[in-house]
Design a protein around this motif. Structure first.
Motif, mmCIF file in Angstrom:
data_model
loop_
_atom_site.group_PDB
_atom_site.id
_atom_site.type_symbol
_atom_site.label_atom_id
_atom_site.label_comp_id
_atom_site.label_asym_id
_atom_site.label_seq_id
_atom_site.Cartn_x
_atom_site.Cartn_y
_atom_site.Cartn_z
ATOM 1 N N LEU A 82 33.637 43.472 29.850
ATOM 2 C CA LEU A 82 33.474 43.560 31.253
ATOM 3 C C LEU A 82 32.992 42.111 31.921
ATOM 4 N N ALA A 83 32.338 41.225 31.151
ATOM 5 C CA ALA A 83 32.017 39.795 31.667
ATOM 6 C C ALA A 83 33.270 39.081 31.589
ATOM 7 N N ALA A 84 34.222 39.250 30.848
ATOM 8 C CA ALA A 84 35.362 38.317 30.913
ATOM 9 C C ALA A 84 36.441 38.944 31.794
ATOM 10 N N LEU A 85 36.220 40.159 32.547
ATOM 11 C CA LEU A 85 37.266 40.524 33.580
ATOM 12 C C LEU A 85 37.194 39.488 35.010
ATOM 13 N N ASN A 138 52.891 45.367 37.132
ATOM 14 C CA ASN A 138 52.038 44.626 36.330
ATOM 15 C C ASN A 138 50.716 44.173 36.802
ATOM 16 N N TRP A 139 50.415 44.066 38.144
ATOM 17 C CA TRP A 139 49.212 43.936 38.615
ATOM 18 C C TRP A 139 48.217 44.982 38.194
ATOM 19 N N LEU A 140 48.620 46.455 38.265
ATOM 20 C CA LEU A 140 47.900 47.564 37.810
ATOM 21 C C LEU A 140 47.529 47.631 36.363
ATOM 22 N N ASN A 141 48.622 47.239 35.457
ATOM 23 C CA ASN A 141 48.467 47.613 33.941
ATOM 24 C C ASN A 141 48.049 46.363 33.214
ATOM 25 N N ASN A 142 48.843 45.235 33.615
ATOM 26 C CA ASN A 142 48.464 44.042 32.798
ATOM 27 C C ASN A 142 48.015 43.961 31.511
ATOM 28 N N PHE A 194 44.073 43.301 30.371
ATOM 29 C CA PHE A 194 43.036 44.523 30.146
ATOM 30 C C PHE A 194 42.829 45.443 29.130
ATOM 31 N N ILE A 195 43.605 45.120 28.119
ATOM 32 C CA ILE A 195 43.526 45.835 26.695
ATOM 33 C C ILE A 195 42.691 44.937 25.699
ATOM 34 N N LEU A 220 40.447 49.257 38.649
ATOM 35 C CA LEU A 220 39.294 49.073 37.330
ATOM 36 C C LEU A 220 38.400 47.945 37.816
ATOM 37 N N LEU A 221 38.840 46.766 38.279
ATOM 38 C CA LEU A 221 38.101 45.855 38.854
ATOM 39 C C LEU A 221 37.132 45.845 39.857
#
Length: 601
Positions: free
Chosen positions: A476-479, A394-398, A402-403, A487-488
């Motif tokens: 990207l600004a919202a991550l 879950n940490w990886l894909n979320n 992330f979508i 990814l991050l």
């Protein structure tokens, strides 16, 4: 000085080496080491002599020479160069960087570092080093070629052409610069201008191959075929030419000639492992598994049990779900090449299929250490975590965070989104010129545009690219930030599109489940959606599905999220997330605009 003294023998060996007579040079080095077993100079020269013929032996001699003379930077530089030519870029960089600190004026070391940056797609870093290095005239062409290639690959082919034109004014007969200019012009989708450069080049397999690619771009397919055939006549093991001509045959439904180039080449060079591997790969992509197995067994008979061939045979058995046959072949291949990420992944895949998750995990973790930015590694690691009920999945894909699923806005200068979108549809539709699905992609029952879509000079394509860039920045600004997340942790102030294309799916068309191994973020925008694709369809025809893998795990598979396409809808997701589409029925086409994004570093 005695005739057989180590010093006299070394001078003779060095002379042989400078004359590229490596075998007699190595023989003399052996004699020296029998007399003076700790001679660092002899070990170093032996390493240089055997670098191509016996790379494992050469590596041992490099390490022994450096151990015997730890202060000798020449030995370390030679070893770094050896690692570079062996494509062991991370190890080469680890040697080059301290050497550069000791010898900042050594442009050979600086070139090695710039070349590693280029090969590892750190184009901004490569260009920065190239621009600040004062290069002697004798090696200027080599540096300018590297600069131009970095500009091409980072999406600035127009800058590459300008740089190359300046260089060619100084050295108009430099064929390397001219070939690089041809590549840049092809990237700019200016094939005719690229063909005009050929009058400056001698005839060769390379020039024939490039001419074939350019005539393909011009849709002069008969001429393209002839050029590629001539390239292969000059060099039967020209693998890129094999790929190009069979792509042409496949996409234009020439089943009679498809794969015939490999058969002719193996008559001329029956022991070519490279030709066999490409032949097998094409049979696999064409889903001719039985024929591929027969060719692989033939290759092993001719070339021996090389790890590439063992891996290929394992892959074919795995495709047939014959895990008991595939697994020992993958293990043998991995034993020969223990640092191969591909082999680690495929060994792990067999173990995942066999529900041996705890055995697969160490292989995936090792692959992660070697290739921390490879999206396929993370895709399988995430799958393993999910099957083990590990919360790191879950940490990886979320999938919820992330979508991103949003409709694009109307760009400035257009009265309505519909007007903008119709203009874009017209331009992109004209680019679909083939009549068969791509051989090496996930598309089934559809076509894909040729080349880098965002290099198309049409103004409407550039407006869409700018609109997408702004949309990406908002995503990207919202991550959040996380220094450990694949990814991050890679979010930077600059990104670039590493690939862009359009896919047109016909009746019963779909994408097989896949990931993008060399990406970071993937984007799909829906250009045209048939009326048969509906948000109320319980079968989800034509929908995007995320989370389901290509391993065919049956009840263990999981679709984490499904998205119904709409015209103008833009979906952004990490490139390591599995994705595919559900087939749809209908006479109308489903057209998308996918692209990949990577950090620009």
């Amino acid at each position: 000085m005695q005739q057989n003294s180590p010093a006299k023998l070394f001078q003779s060996a060095l002379t042989y080496y400078q004359q590229r007579q490596f075998a007699p040079a190595a023989a003399l080095c052996n004699k020296i080491l029998q007399i003076a077993p700790h001679s660092a100079d002899a070990m170093h020269l032996m390493a240089l002599c055997t670098a191509h013929s016996e790379p494992k032996q050469a590596e041992q001699y490099f390490e022994r020479a450096i151990q015997a003379a730890q202060a000798n930077t020449t030995f370390k530089k030679s070893y770094a160069n050896f690692l570079l030519t062996s494509q062991r870029y991370t190890e080469a960089l680890a040697l080059y960087q301290p050497l550069q600190a000791l010898n900042p004026a050594d442009t050979d070391i600086s070139y090695g570092i710039a070349f590693v940056h280029y090969q590892q797609q750190r184009y901004r870093a490569a260009l920065s080093l190239i621009d600040k290095t004062s290069v002697p005239d004798t090696s200027a062409a080599k540096w300018l070629t590297l600069k131009a290639r970095a500009l091409i690959d980072c999406g600035k082919p127009d800058d590459a052409v300008r740089s190359l034109d300046q260089a060619l004014k100084l050295t108009p007969d430099n064929s390397g610069l001219t070939l690089t200019k041809i590549l840049a012009l092809r990237q700019l989708q200016q094939p005719q201008q690229a063909l005009d450069c050929f009058q400056q080049l001698p005839d060769s397999a390379t020039t024939r191959y490039l001419a074939g690619c350019l005539y393909y771009d011009l849709q002069q397919y008969d001429v393209a075929e002839q050029q590629l055939l001539q390239a292969l006549a000059l060099q039967p093991d020209y693998i890129d030419a094999h790929a190009a001509i069979n792509k042409l045959y496949w996409e234009h439904s020439n089943s009679t000639q498809f794969l015939s180039s490999f058969q002719r080449a193996l008559i001329a060079i029956p022991n070519s492992t490279a030709v066999y591997l490409s032949y097998i790969s094409h049979l696999l992509m064409a889903e001719r598994l039985e024929a591929a197995i027969a060719v692989t067994n033939q290759a092993i008979q001719h070339c021996g049990k090389q790890h590439q061939l063992l891996h290929a045979l394992g892959t074919l058995h795995c495709k047939q779900n014959q895990i008991d046959k595939a697994m020992p072949l993958f293990q043998q291949a991995l034993a020969q090449a223990p640092n191969s990420v591909r082999y680690q992944l495929d060994n792990a895949n067999c173990l995942l299929k066999a529900q041996q998750y705890h055995a697969a995990l160490p292989l995936l973790q090792q692959a992660r250490q070697i290739a921390p930015d490879n999206q396929e590694v993370w895709a399988y690691l995430g799958l393993c975590w999910r099957l083990m009920a590990d919360p790191q999945h879950n940490w990886l894909n979320n999938y919820s965070q992330f979508i991103s699923v949003k409709k694009l806005p109307t760009p400035a200068g257009y009265e309505s989104f519909a007007a903008f979108w119709q203009e874009l549809k017209t331009a992109v539709n004209a680019l679909h010129t083939t009549d068969h699905q791509p051989l090496d992609q996930s598309v089934r029952n559809g076509t894909q545009t040729v080349g880098f879509l965002f290099n198309n000079p049409a103004g409407i394509v550039q407006i869409y690219r700018d609109l997408l860039t702004e949309h990406l920045q908002q995503y990207l600004a919202a991550l959040p930030s996380d220094p450990d997340h694949p990814l991050l942790r890679r979010i930077t102030s600059n990104q670039r599109f590493s690939g862009s294309w359009s896919v047109k799916l016909r009746n019963d068309g779909f994408h097989t489940n896949h990931v993008h191994p060399q990406g970071w973020l993937s984007i799909c925008t829906y250009l045209h959606v048939p009326e048969t694709i509906s948000a109320t369809d319980p079968q989800h025809q034509g929908w995007l599905k995320l989370g389901e893998t290509s391993l065919q795990l049956g009840e263990r598979e999981q679709i984490a999220r499904s998205i119904c396409p709409e015209e103008g809808l833009c979906v952004i997701f990490p490139s390591y997330i599995w994705h595919g589409t559900v087939p749809f029925n209908g006479d109308d086409a489903r057209i998308t605009l996918p692209c990949d994004v990577v950090p620009d570093i």
